[in-house]
Design an enzyme around this catalytic site. Sequence first.
Site, short mmCIF file in Angstrom:
data_model
loop_
_atom_site.label_atom_id
_atom_site.label_comp_id
_atom_site.label_asym_id
_atom_site.label_seq_id
_atom_site.Cartn_x
_atom_site.Cartn_y
_atom_site.Cartn_z
N TYR A 92 22.20 45.48 31.28
CA TYR A 92 22.57 46.85 30.92
C TYR A 92 21.56 47.79 31.57
O TYR A 92 20.42 47.90 31.12
CB TYR A 92 22.57 46.99 29.39
CG TYR A 92 22.98 48.36 28.86
CD1 TYR A 92 23.54 49.34 29.68
CD2 TYR A 92 22.82 48.67 27.52
CE1 TYR A 92 23.92 50.58 29.18
CE2 TYR A 92 23.19 49.90 27.00
CZ TYR A 92 23.74 50.85 27.83
OH TYR A 92 24.10 52.08 27.33
N LYS B 245 26.16 46.19 33.71
CA LYS B 245 26.80 47.40 33.17
C LYS B 245 26.03 48.53 33.81
O LYS B 245 24.87 48.78 33.47
CB LYS B 245 26.69 47.43 31.65
CG LYS B 245 27.21 48.73 31.06
CD LYS B 245 27.44 48.53 29.57
CE LYS B 245 26.91 49.66 28.72
NZ LYS B 245 27.29 50.99 29.14
C1 NAY Z 1 26.96 52.33 25.56
O1 NAY Z 1 26.13 51.44 25.64
O2 NAY Z 1 27.30 52.78 24.51
C2 NAY Z 1 27.55 52.86 26.77
O3 NAY Z 1 28.52 52.38 27.25
C3 NAY Z 1 26.94 53.99 27.38
C4 NAY Z 1 27.89 54.78 28.25
C5 NAY Z 1 27.81 56.20 27.85
N1 NAY Z 1 26.48 56.69 28.21
C6 NAY Z 1 25.71 57.33 27.34
C7 NAY Z 1 24.38 57.74 27.86
O4 NAY Z 1 26.07 57.59 26.23
O5 NAY Z 1 30.13 56.55 27.98
C8 NAY Z 1 28.90 56.99 28.50
C9 NAY Z 1 28.72 58.49 28.24
O6 NAY Z 1 28.65 58.75 26.87
C10 NAY Z 1 29.86 59.28 28.85
O7 NAY Z 1 30.03 58.93 30.18
C11 NAY Z 1 29.60 60.78 28.72
O8 NAY Z 1 28.51 61.16 29.51
#
Ligand code: NAY
Length: 289
Positions: free
Chosen positions: A133, A161
């Site tokens: 990750y 990821k």
């Molecule tokens: C997780 O581990 O929950 C993720 O998948 C993180 C991915 C998200 N990143 C963050 C920093 O929250 O889905 C994204 C993000 O919320 C989205 O792209 C909006 O910026």
Amino acid sequence: MKKLYSALMTAFNDDGTVNEAGTREMIRYNIDVNKVDGLYVGGSTGENFNMSHEQKEQVFKIAIDEAKNDVDLIAQVGSLDLNEAKYLAKFVTDLGYPHISAVTPFYYNYTFEQIKNYYNEIVKDVDNELIIYSIPVLTGVSLSLDQFAELFENPKIIGIKYTNADFFLLERVRNRFPDKLILSGFDEMLLPALALGVDGAIGSTYNLNAKRAKAEMNAFDAGDIDKARQLQKDSNDLISALIANDIYPSLKLVFKELGVNAGVTKRPMAQPTPEMIAGAKKIYNDYLK
Ligand code: NAY
């Protein structure tokens, strides 16, 4: 076939305890309504790094019990405490999780040797495969192409990821490791990630917006780039509004508008204010109704 995963949220009660019923409702919504291919459990969106050890175990148990074999499951077990990460890797493997994932260790500016040792230790005693990750925006840890190559020397480390807006690196990674699993982590940049050949995506906003994201993936696969761009634009209107309203609490507030009791975020995350609640209602009406 590219796969879409929701980053599962945890429903919390006002006192910071896990709301099991609400967490189960979100899992069911993702499976039954969103029809996602899988769930990423214990990630950033799940507020894993806010949780006690007992709460992490609780959520891992709830998710696999509710999802059973209906969708693919990835358990994020990474922790600043390597012993905890190793324990959780075994715990989720014993529960039946088909994949594990671990965030790069952060806060102490570890050397790459230390990071490599962390990953090799996590997978050493478990019969499971791990997805790295990588989320430099939150961890401050960026891995280079050669460093990914060194981590991939361990055959149990099968993918990334990739929550990073560095598309130069993404292209290099895709090109050098055609057989590794690469899952894109920024929902607002799904289309450029698809163009560079990712195998799927994991994200927070798919909890609400999976159908549109799936349609975008299908349009991309069919070569209809104009349609895919329009769908990304529609998604980004929603994502921009969520970010402006504070994304993690807002995702839960919008879930409530959909009839799903998603609880609240856990302190020190923001608690809902009247303005935020009004903003979430508007987001629901403008983009999801
Ligand atoms: C997780 O581990 O929950 C993720 O998948 C993180 C991915 C998200 N990143 C963050 C920093 O929250 O889905 C994204 C993000 O919320 C989205 O792209 C909006 O910026």
